[in-house]
Design an enzyme around this catalytic site. Structure first.
Site, mmCIF file in Angstrom:
data_model
loop_
_atom_site.group_PDB
_atom_site.id
_atom_site.type_symbol
_atom_site.label_atom_id
_atom_site.label_comp_id
_atom_site.label_asym_id
_atom_site.label_seq_id
_atom_site.Cartn_x
_atom_site.Cartn_y
_atom_site.Cartn_z
ATOM 1 N N ASP A 1 0.872 -1.181 0.000
ATOM 2 C CA ASP A 1 0.000 0.000 0.000
ATOM 3 C C ASP A 1 0.912 1.235 0.000
ATOM 4 O O ASP A 1 2.144 1.110 -0.022
ATOM 5 C CB ASP A 1 -0.967 0.011 1.194
ATOM 6 C CG ASP A 1 -2.289 0.700 0.838
ATOM 7 O OD1 ASP A 1 -3.328 0.032 0.681
ATOM 8 O OD2 ASP A 1 -2.286 1.952 0.681
ATOM 9 N N ASN B 1 -5.136 -4.990 -7.257
ATOM 10 C CA ASN B 1 -6.358 -4.370 -6.716
ATOM 11 C C ASN B 1 -6.274 -2.868 -6.562
ATOM 12 O O ASN B 1 -7.290 -2.168 -6.654
ATOM 13 C CB ASN B 1 -6.638 -5.002 -5.337
ATOM 14 C CG ASN B 1 -7.567 -4.150 -4.496
ATOM 15 O OD1 ASN B 1 -8.777 -4.131 -4.722
ATOM 16 N ND2 ASN B 1 -7.026 -3.422 -3.527
ATOM 17 N N TYR C 1 -11.671 7.603 -15.143
ATOM 18 C CA TYR C 1 -11.834 6.332 -14.424
ATOM 19 C C TYR C 1 -12.390 5.256 -15.361
ATOM 20 O O TYR C 1 -11.904 4.118 -15.382
ATOM 21 C CB TYR C 1 -12.763 6.547 -13.228
ATOM 22 C CG TYR C 1 -12.904 5.346 -12.313
ATOM 23 C CD1 TYR C 1 -11.901 5.006 -11.417
ATOM 24 C CD2 TYR C 1 -14.049 4.553 -12.337
ATOM 25 C CE1 TYR C 1 -12.029 3.916 -10.566
ATOM 26 C CE2 TYR C 1 -14.188 3.460 -11.491
ATOM 27 C CZ TYR C 1 -13.174 3.141 -10.602
ATOM 28 O OH TYR C 1 -13.304 2.046 -9.766
ATOM 29 N N LYS D 1 -10.558 1.710 -16.373
ATOM 30 C CA LYS D 1 -11.097 0.368 -16.083
ATOM 31 C C LYS D 1 -11.399 -0.401 -17.375
ATOM 32 O O LYS D 1 -11.301 -1.634 -17.385
ATOM 33 C CB LYS D 1 -12.327 0.480 -15.178
ATOM 34 C CG LYS D 1 -11.995 0.972 -13.761
ATOM 35 C CD LYS D 1 -11.034 0.039 -13.019
ATOM 36 C CE LYS D 1 -10.825 0.441 -11.570
ATOM 37 N NZ LYS D 1 -9.898 -0.455 -10.838
ATOM 38 N N ILE E 1 -19.241 -0.577 -3.866
ATOM 39 C CA ILE E 1 -18.901 -1.408 -2.719
ATOM 40 C C ILE E 1 -18.629 -0.485 -1.534
ATOM 41 O O ILE E 1 -17.967 0.552 -1.688
ATOM 42 C CB ILE E 1 -17.640 -2.265 -3.026
ATOM 43 C CG1 ILE E 1 -17.841 -3.087 -4.315
ATOM 44 C CG2 ILE E 1 -17.306 -3.160 -1.829
ATOM 45 C CD1 ILE E 1 -18.993 -4.058 -4.316
ATOM 46 N N THR F 1 -16.833 1.002 0.805
ATOM 47 C CA THR F 1 -15.442 1.210 1.233
ATOM 48 C C THR F 1 -15.206 2.716 1.374
ATOM 49 O O THR F 1 -16.073 3.526 1.033
ATOM 50 C CB THR F 1 -14.441 0.669 0.183
ATOM 51 O OG1 THR F 1 -14.547 1.476 -0.995
ATOM 52 C CG2 THR F 1 -14.684 -0.787 -0.153
HETATM 53 N N1 LIG Z 1 -15.497 0.723 -3.804
HETATM 54 C C1 LIG Z 1 -16.122 0.628 -4.967
HETATM 55 O O1 LIG Z 1 -17.305 0.976 -5.083
HETATM 56 C C2 LIG Z 1 -15.421 0.056 -6.171
HETATM 57 C C3 LIG Z 1 -16.197 -0.250 -7.290
HETATM 58 C C4 LIG Z 1 -15.600 -0.788 -8.410
HETATM 59 C C5 LIG Z 1 -14.237 -1.005 -8.410
HETATM 60 N N2 LIG Z 1 -13.496 -0.680 -7.319
HETATM 61 C C6 LIG Z 1 -12.063 -0.921 -7.403
HETATM 62 O O2 LIG Z 1 -11.647 -1.734 -6.328
HETATM 63 C C7 LIG Z 1 -10.295 -1.448 -6.011
HETATM 64 C C8 LIG Z 1 -10.181 -1.197 -4.525
HETATM 65 O O3 LIG Z 1 -11.039 -0.118 -4.203
HETATM 66 P P1 LIG Z 1 -11.574 0.148 -2.718
HETATM 67 O O4 LIG Z 1 -12.989 0.536 -2.844
HETATM 68 O O5 LIG Z 1 -11.187 -0.945 -1.807
HETATM 69 O O6 LIG Z 1 -10.725 1.487 -2.417
HETATM 70 P P2 LIG Z 1 -10.222 2.122 -1.043
HETATM 71 O O7 LIG Z 1 -9.840 3.511 -1.395
HETATM 72 O O8 LIG Z 1 -11.227 1.891 0.022
HETATM 73 O O9 LIG Z 1 -8.915 1.270 -0.726
HETATM 74 C C9 LIG Z 1 -7.887 1.233 -1.673
HETATM 75 C C10 LIG Z 1 -6.557 0.917 -1.029
HETATM 76 O O10 LIG Z 1 -5.577 0.987 -2.071
HETATM 77 C C11 LIG Z 1 -4.564 1.894 -1.700
HETATM 78 N N3 LIG Z 1 -4.037 2.551 -2.884
HETATM 79 C C12 LIG Z 1 -4.597 3.571 -3.594
HETATM 80 N N4 LIG Z 1 -3.788 3.910 -4.607
HETATM 81 C C13 LIG Z 1 -2.711 3.109 -4.521
HETATM 82 C C14 LIG Z 1 -1.524 2.995 -5.292
HETATM 83 N N5 LIG Z 1 -1.268 3.817 -6.306
HETATM 84 N N6 LIG Z 1 -0.631 2.033 -4.964
HETATM 85 C C15 LIG Z 1 -0.850 1.215 -3.895
HETATM 86 N N7 LIG Z 1 -1.946 1.291 -3.127
HETATM 87 C C16 LIG Z 1 -2.862 2.230 -3.438
HETATM 88 C C17 LIG Z 1 -5.207 2.874 -0.733
HETATM 89 O O11 LIG Z 1 -4.231 3.492 0.111
HETATM 90 C C18 LIG Z 1 -6.170 1.960 0.028
HETATM 91 O O12 LIG Z 1 -5.546 1.331 1.123
HETATM 92 C C19 LIG Z 1 -9.896 -0.258 -6.885
HETATM 93 O O13 LIG Z 1 -9.187 -0.701 -8.019
HETATM 94 C C20 LIG Z 1 -11.222 0.330 -7.283
HETATM 95 O O14 LIG Z 1 -11.152 1.052 -8.499
HETATM 96 C C21 LIG Z 1 -14.050 -0.165 -6.190
#
Ligand SMILES: NC(=O)c1ccc[n+]([C@@H]2O[C@H](COP(=O)([O-])OP(=O)(O)OC[C@H]3O[C@@H](n4cnc5c(N)ncnc54)[C@H](O)[C@@H]3O)[C@@H](O)[C@H]2O)c1
Length: 252
Positions: free
Chosen positions: A35, A88, A155, A159, A188, A190
């Site tokens: 991270d 991720n 975004y 994706k 999701i 988060t």
């Molecule tokens: N939450 C949603 O609704 C959702 C929906 C579709 C896709 N996603 C995808 O799921 C994945 C995770 O999202 P989430 O909701 O858990 O996000 P989040 O922001 O809650 O957590 C993401 C984690 O990744 C870390 N991070 C961010 N950029 C980084 C980088 N450049 N290098 C290393 N670590 C990094 C952050 O510090 C954090 O700990 C992402 O790829 C996001 O695009 C999320």
């Protein structure tokens, strides 16, 4: 006795990455988790240990090729093998900008982390997976990898790139016994979604919930379950696919 398998997970300190890391830890995997911040490491490692996982933490920015090299090398030095990689980490960027207002910084960062970053991860995970005799990769995409979303152009582009990379990698790596799939989450619960729509009971949140025929957002654990399935032998004949974990969003 066969050593426990090894999984590398980027962006594992929160959200979907953390839920996924905990799920692999409970299965007895050894983990290399990354991270952005050094201070995220100790509490994450403590939680993974409590869940049964032997884990190492690397401060890494998924946008940087050098950090992908560092993460893979650390996994190989610590554990001697790599069996599964979960790409991720992601950023939502600034989702209030329409295309006319895009900035160089937003486009570079969003595409740099989400799209180019997955490519750098793949590039350096592949030789380690090959040396380990094959394995599985799961890229975390989004419903935004399948459909357009207004004001989220950077975004959405990032994706869609993840979806294309997943198919290209699946074709290129099938001959090495490496399967490559994606998950495409809907909204999701988060920190990312809180930043996008606000943490309380906002109109924006209710509007997003309404996009899902199941009438709610998903949980990180529901996405982790799909990732674990795609990484497991239960998915041994599945490659090049994107599994929507979206409460029916894409079925409309
Ligand atoms: N939450 C949603 O609704 C959702 C929906 C579709 C896709 N996603 C995808 O799921 C994945 C995770 O999202 P989430 O909701 O858990 O996000 P989040 O922001 O809650 O957590 C993401 C984690 O990744 C870390 N991070 C961010 N950029 C980084 C980088 N450049 N290098 C290393 N670590 C990094 C952050 O510090 C954090 O700990 C992402 O790829 C996001 O695009 C999320």
């Amino acid at each position: 006795m066969k050593p426990a398998p090894v999984v590398l997970i980027t962006g594992a300190a929160a959200g979907i990455g953390k839920a996924t890391a905990l799920a692999f830890a409970r299965l007895g995997y050894r983990l290399l988790v990354t991270d952005l911040k050094a201070e995220s490491g100790p509490p994450l490692l403590a939680e993974l240990k409590a869940a049964g996982g032997d884990a190492r933490y690397v401060v890494a920015d998924q946008a940087k090729e050098t950090d992908a090299i560092l993460a893979v090398n650390t996994a190989m030095e610590a554990f001697g093998q790599l069996d599964v990689a979960i790409n991720n980490a992601g950023t939502e960027g600034d989702q209030t900008l329409g295309l006319e207002n895009q900035t160089d910084a937003n486009v570079r960062r969003t595409l740099g982390v989400n799209a180019e970053g997955v490519l750098w991860c793949l590039k350096h995970e592949i030789p380690a997976l090959r040396r380990s005799g094959g394995g599985a990769i799961v890229n975390v995409s989004s419903v935004a990898g399948h459909v357009g979303l207004e004001t989220c152009g950077a975004y959405v582009a990032s994706k869609h790139a993840v979806e294309g990379l997943t198919k290209a990698a699946a074709l290129e790596l099938a001959c090495f016994g490496i399967r490559v799939n994606a998950v495409a989450p809907g909204a999701i619960q988060t920190d990312m979604i809180d930043r996008a729509v606000g943490a309380g009971d906002t109109d924006a949140r209710r509007a997003i919930e309404g996009m899902h025929p199941l009438g709610r957002m998903g949980t990180p654990e529901e996405v982790a379950a799909a990732i674990l399935f795609l990484a497991s032998d239960a998915a041994s004949f599945i490659t090049g696919q994107s599994l929507a974990v979206d409460g029916g969003w894409l079925a409309r």
